[in-house]
Design a protein around this motif. Structure first.
Motif, PDB file in Angstrom:
ATOM      1  N   ALA A 186       4.542 -66.435 -75.418  1.00  0.00           N
ATOM      2  CA  ALA A 186       3.480 -67.422 -75.628  1.00  0.00           C
ATOM      3  C   ALA A 186       2.511 -67.474 -74.459  1.00  0.00           C
ATOM      4  O   ALA A 186       1.523 -68.223 -74.499  1.00  0.00           O
ATOM      5  N   LYS A 200       1.339 -71.199 -77.301  1.00  0.00           N
ATOM      6  CA  LYS A 200       0.390 -70.154 -76.918  1.00  0.00           C
ATOM      7  C   LYS A 200      -1.040 -70.590 -77.170  1.00  0.00           C
ATOM      8  O   LYS A 200      -1.982 -70.108 -76.515  1.00  0.00           O
ATOM      9  N   ASP A 201      -1.219 -71.526 -78.092  1.00  0.00           N
ATOM     10  CA  ASP A 201      -2.567 -72.008 -78.433  1.00  0.00           C
ATOM     11  C   ASP A 201      -2.898 -73.335 -77.747  1.00  0.00           C
ATOM     12  O   ASP A 201      -3.910 -73.963 -78.063  1.00  0.00           O
ATOM     13  N   ASN A 202      -2.043 -73.753 -76.823  1.00  0.00           N
ATOM     14  CA  ASN A 202      -2.247 -75.036 -76.148  1.00  0.00           C
ATOM     15  C   ASN A 202      -2.649 -74.798 -74.696  1.00  0.00           C
ATOM     16  O   ASN A 202      -1.799 -74.503 -73.849  1.00  0.00           O
ATOM     17  N   PRO A 203      -3.926 -74.956 -74.359  1.00  0.00           N
ATOM     18  CA  PRO A 203      -4.378 -74.701 -72.994  1.00  0.00           C
ATOM     19  C   PRO A 203      -3.978 -75.783 -72.004  1.00  0.00           C
ATOM     20  O   PRO A 203      -4.188 -75.614 -70.796  1.00  0.00           O
ATOM     21  N   LYS A 233       3.095 -68.396 -71.237  1.00  0.00           N
ATOM     22  CA  LYS A 233       3.273 -69.497 -70.285  1.00  0.00           C
ATOM     23  C   LYS A 233       4.289 -69.102 -69.200  1.00  0.00           C
ATOM     24  O   LYS A 233       5.222 -68.351 -69.455  1.00  0.00           O
ATOM     25  N   ASN A 241       4.080 -72.084 -80.698  1.00  0.00           N
ATOM     26  CA  ASN A 241       2.672 -72.485 -80.829  1.00  0.00           C
ATOM     27  C   ASN A 241       2.055 -72.961 -79.521  1.00  0.00           C
ATOM     28  O   ASN A 241       0.842 -73.194 -79.454  1.00  0.00           O
ATOM     29  N   LYS A 267       0.005 -83.626 -79.543  1.00  0.00           N
ATOM     30  CA  LYS A 267      -0.303 -82.198 -79.552  1.00  0.00           C
ATOM     31  C   LYS A 267       0.530 -81.411 -78.540  1.00  0.00           C
ATOM     32  O   LYS A 267       0.589 -80.181 -78.609  1.00  0.00           O
TER      33      LYS A 267
END
Length: 371
Positions: free
Chosen positions: A128, A101-104, A130, A99, A89
């Motif tokens: 994103a 941006k959706d990975n904490p 980060k 994507n 992931k």
């Protein structure tokens, strides 16, 4: 040579794993015992030779951890996953890394790609949400650099530039001596940065990807070094270009540039950036009451340095390990480094590089402004 920093042969890798204090001002304390503070979770973009070096160094970090990868080469992603235990992931390619941006689980992306891609990728990482760590030079010109700074500010993320020497112990010792007046009024700086570049087909000799030649690759060390050693911003530059191999060094790719910079306090800098001479890695700073010499001055280490008071003996710790731990403190704890590593610092270097190229082409002295 395949790595931009292989112009200095590595004498030693590190003295990692030891409870070492890097300098007397307690800037970095690598102490025994567990670290209980915040952890910066980093994805590396660009899995080439320098990306590999950073990844290896991060294994000894206390405040930063490699958790993700971004690459256009699937086989590299697979190897890194296995070696560094990176979950699927957290693996991306250049097309889908927006994507994140959706990975904490990823806090920051370290961009270690060819220079010509830095700006585009920084803008995307910022969008994103980060933090961005970008290798130097931050772009191919000052306009790109400012776009990167503005984009990160608009996205409310931080932008840091990979100035590893800003955390190096002997460098900081000399800067501290200068600030304390131990050299007296500074009058002269000399910077020499050079090696004989190899493969003529590599990206560093491709104008679109590199933005230029030796100046963009290693000349920036002497530019940046003059600024932090003297402690002022230059107000003018002059430059002279020499090209003995126009086949290898095509239009827009500089082989050798000698350049001079003037500073408001009266100091002058005389520097050489070249892809045509090996073993050039030396800084020399002279004041009316003392001097400092570093040789090697910007290689991977150990850095060797001496002043009019004697040799500096601060122990060596892998530069990228210290860099990433200190950058974690900047990003997560708002620590302030002795020598800035933010995007604005990078733009200052890019403005000088732009002016050097203009001076070399025109033969004129180019005035620099602080704006």
């Amino acid at each position: 040579m395949s790595s931009r920093r292989e112009f200095v042969r590595k004498i030693s890798t590190s003295a990692l794993g030891l409870p070492v204090l890097l300098n007397s001002s307690n800037l970095f304390a690598y102490a025994n015992g567990p670290y209980n503070g915040p952890l910066l979770r980093v994805a590396i973009m660009g899995l080439g030779s320098y990306g590999t070096r950073v990844a290896e160094a991060m294994q000894s970090c206390r405040k930063a951890k490699l958790v993700g990868v971004i690459s256009g080469t699937p086989s590299k992603v697979t190897r890194w996953q296995s070696k560094y235990d990176i979950p699927d992931k957290n693996c991306y390619n250049y097309k889908n890394f927006d994507n994140i941006k959706d990975n904490p689980d990823i806090d920051a992306v370290y961009i270690i790609t060819p220079n010509g891609l830095h700006c585009e990728f920084t803008l995307r990482v910022a969008r994103a949400g980060k933090h961005v760590i970008c290798e130097k030079p931050m772009g191919i010109n000052a306009k790109e650099g400012q776009q990167m700074v503005d984009a990160c500010k608009a996205a409310n993320v931080k932008l840091l530039i990979g100035y590893r020497m800003h955390f190096e112990a002997k460098t900081l010792k000399i800067v501290g001596m200068r600030k304390n007046g131990e050299f007296g009024k500074i009058i002269f700086f000399q910077g020499q940065s050079g090696f004989i570049i190899g493969d003529p087909n590599q990206w560093r000799l491709n104008k679109k990807l590199s933005g230029g030649g030796a100046m963009m690759d290693i000349g920036i060390y002497s530019i940046n070094g003059a600024r932090y050693m003297i402690g002022e911003e230059p107000i003018w530059v002059t430059a002279q270009e020499t090209k003995n191999d126009p086949v290898k060094f095509k239009e827009g790719i500089d082989e050798t540039i000698q350049f001079q910079m003037g500073f408001p306090g009266g100091a002058v800098a005389s520097c050489l950036s070249t892809y045509a001479v090996n073993h050039l890695d030396r800084f020399y700073l002279a004041g009316i009451e003392g001097w400092a010499e570093m040789q090697p001055s910007t290689g991977y280490g150990p850095i060797k340095a001496r002043t009019h008071k004697g040799e500096l003996t601060d122990p060596h710790i892998t530069h990228q390990t210290v860099q990433m731990d200190e950058m974690a403190g900047i990003l997560l704890e708002n620590k302030q480094p002795v020598i800035p590593v933010d995007g604005e610092e990078g733009v200052k270097d890019m403005k000088i590089i732009d002016a050097i190229y203009k001076a070399a082409k025109s033969g004129k002295k180019i005035a620099l402004t602080s704006s």
